[in-house]
Design an enzyme around this catalytic site. Structure first.
Site, PDB file in Angstrom:
ATOM      1  N   LYS A 157      -1.980   1.091  -1.487  1.00 14.44           N
ATOM      2  CA  LYS A 157      -2.753   2.086  -0.712  1.00 14.44           C
ATOM      3  C   LYS A 157      -2.363   1.947   0.751  1.00 14.44           C
ATOM      4  CE  LYS A 157      -7.151   3.421  -1.602  1.00 14.44           C
ATOM      5  NZ  LYS A 157      -7.147   4.730  -2.231  1.00 14.44           N
TER       6      LYS A 157
HETATM    7  C1  LIG Z   1      -3.417   8.284  -4.677  1.00 17.29           C
HETATM    8  C2  LIG Z   1      -4.544   7.708  -5.460  1.00 17.29           C
HETATM    9  N1  LIG Z   1      -4.464   7.651  -6.803  1.00 17.29           N
HETATM   10  C3  LIG Z   1      -5.455   7.141  -7.543  1.00 17.29           C
HETATM   11  C4  LIG Z   1      -6.617   6.662  -6.983  1.00 17.29           C
HETATM   12  C5  LIG Z   1      -7.692   6.043  -7.838  1.00 17.29           C
HETATM   13  O1  LIG Z   1      -7.688   4.650  -7.654  1.00 17.29           O
HETATM   14  P1  LIG Z   1      -8.984   3.775  -7.912  1.00 17.29           P
HETATM   15  O2  LIG Z   1      -9.404   4.056  -9.304  1.00 17.29           O
HETATM   16  O3  LIG Z   1      -8.518   2.371  -7.746  1.00 17.29           O
HETATM   17  O4  LIG Z   1      -9.984   4.175  -6.932  1.00 17.29           O
HETATM   18  C6  LIG Z   1      -6.770   6.710  -5.602  1.00 17.29           C
HETATM   19  C7  LIG Z   1      -8.019   6.234  -5.026  1.00 17.29           C
HETATM   20  O5  LIG Z   1      -8.226   5.801  -4.017  1.00 17.29           O
HETATM   21  C8  LIG Z   1      -5.695   7.220  -4.811  1.00 17.29           C
HETATM   22  O6  LIG Z   1      -5.791   7.260  -3.480  1.00 17.29           O
END
Ligand SMILES: Cc1ncc(COP(=O)(O)O)c(C=O)c1O
Length: 308
Positions: A157
């Site tokens: 992220k």
């Molecule tokens: C690009 C992206 N994909 C998927 C997700 C889902 O991730 P998570 O389930 O860890 O929140 C997020 C969430 O923040 C994201 O920013």
């Protein structure tokens, strides 16, 4: 949006207004930061706030930080402790969203990842739904492509990489859609702007593999576990073609923000019946019970904030 009352900043809880950085800050200029997104769920019956899978979120957070060569003396457990301290200061008795951020705080000119000093901060706000149409959203296939692993790794992220998500989201919303699905460089389905994606195709649950330029979502893992344990359904991780979206019986997004949201139309084509499908509906019910701490089998994922 209401601002937080406090932030954990430079090793302690401070009033939010004191958590400030200078305009020359490296992360602000070059996007050299990583973030997380966790949810806290208020359980009224127990008078308790539960953070959902904080250690798993912080493990990924530290991995994302590692991709940017950031080193912290903190374990995921320690970061969870800081977050509990923050939430206790906020005294939330409502659902909330928690935003940890690790950033290069150096006030210098010069784009690089080495010889810089990472800082950690976390803040939280009361939070409800992330998308309006959780039971039936209309999405488009974005004309933008997902960033590739050897451009900026999508599995972390990384703040700078979210400009890609911002292009995807804004163009979709300005064209009247709720969200967009983005394809990777190979033309396979990757994910939404901030959500992972599952489809039901000929009765089989499928999701793109982690090598298809997706964020390695915590909710994605939770969903795969719940489908197996609670519904006896195995998920197949495989590349998904764009036209499989149009032929799918059901599609849903998942993520901490979006939780589990049904996609009932893609580019004006109804998906399945065009209504919330049975698998998505059942999974949503199971998921909401689990995250709020109401299912004893998964209670270890729900970390209580308040002392009892
Ligand atoms: C690009 C992206 N994909 C998927 C997700 C889902 O991730 P998570 O389930 O860890 O929140 C997020 C969430 O923040 C994201 O920013």
């Amino acid at each position: 949006m209401t601002l937080p009352n406090f932030a954990f900043f430079k090793g302690r809880i401070v009033p939010y207004g004191e958590a400030k950085v200078g305009v020359l800050t490296h992360a602000l200029n070059y996007g050299t930061a990583v973030f997380g997104g966790l949810r806290g769920y208020w359980n009224d019956k127990e008078g308790q706030l539960f953070m959902f899978r904080p250690n798993d979120h912080y493990r990924r957070f530290l991995e994302s930080a590692g991709l940017l060569l950031m080193k912290f003396p903190y374990s995921e457990e320690k970061l969870t402790e800081f977050t509990i301290e923050l939430l206790r200061a906020e005294k939330f008795r409502t659902d909330c969203y928690i935003r940890p951020l690790a950033f290069y705080g150096d006030e210098i000119i010069g784009v690089r990842l080495h010889d810089l000093n990472p800082e950690f901060t976390v803040m939280a706000i009361p939070f409800g739904q992330y998308v309006e149409n959780e039971e039936g959203s209309h999405v488009t296939v974005s004309s933008w492509r997902r960033i590739d692993d050897n451009m900026i790794p999508a599995r972390g992220k990384i703040s700078g990489a979210y400009v890609n998500s911002a292009f995807i989201k804004t163009d979709a919303q300005r064209s009247g859609f709720d969200e967009a699905i983005v394809l990777n460089q190979d033309g396979h389905v990757a994910e939404g702007s901030a959500e992972n994606l599952f489809i039901v195709r000929k009765g089989v649950l499928c999701t793109p593999p982690v090598t298809d330029n997706i964020l390695e979502g915590i909710t994605r893992r939770t969903v795969m576990m719940l489908l197996k344990e609670e519904m006896g359904v195995e998920v197949v991780e495989r590349p998904i073609d764009r036209t499989e979206l149009y032929l799918a019986e059901e599609i849903f997004f998942c993520g901490t923000g979006v939780q589990i949201a049904a996609i009932t139309k893609v580019d004006h084509r109804p998906i399945g019946s065009g209504q919330l499908g049975p698998i998505t509906a059942k999974l949503r019910k199971i998921y909401f019970d689990v995250v709020r701490g109401n299912n004893p089998k998964y209670r270890e994922f729900c970390v209580p904030v308040y002392k009892k």
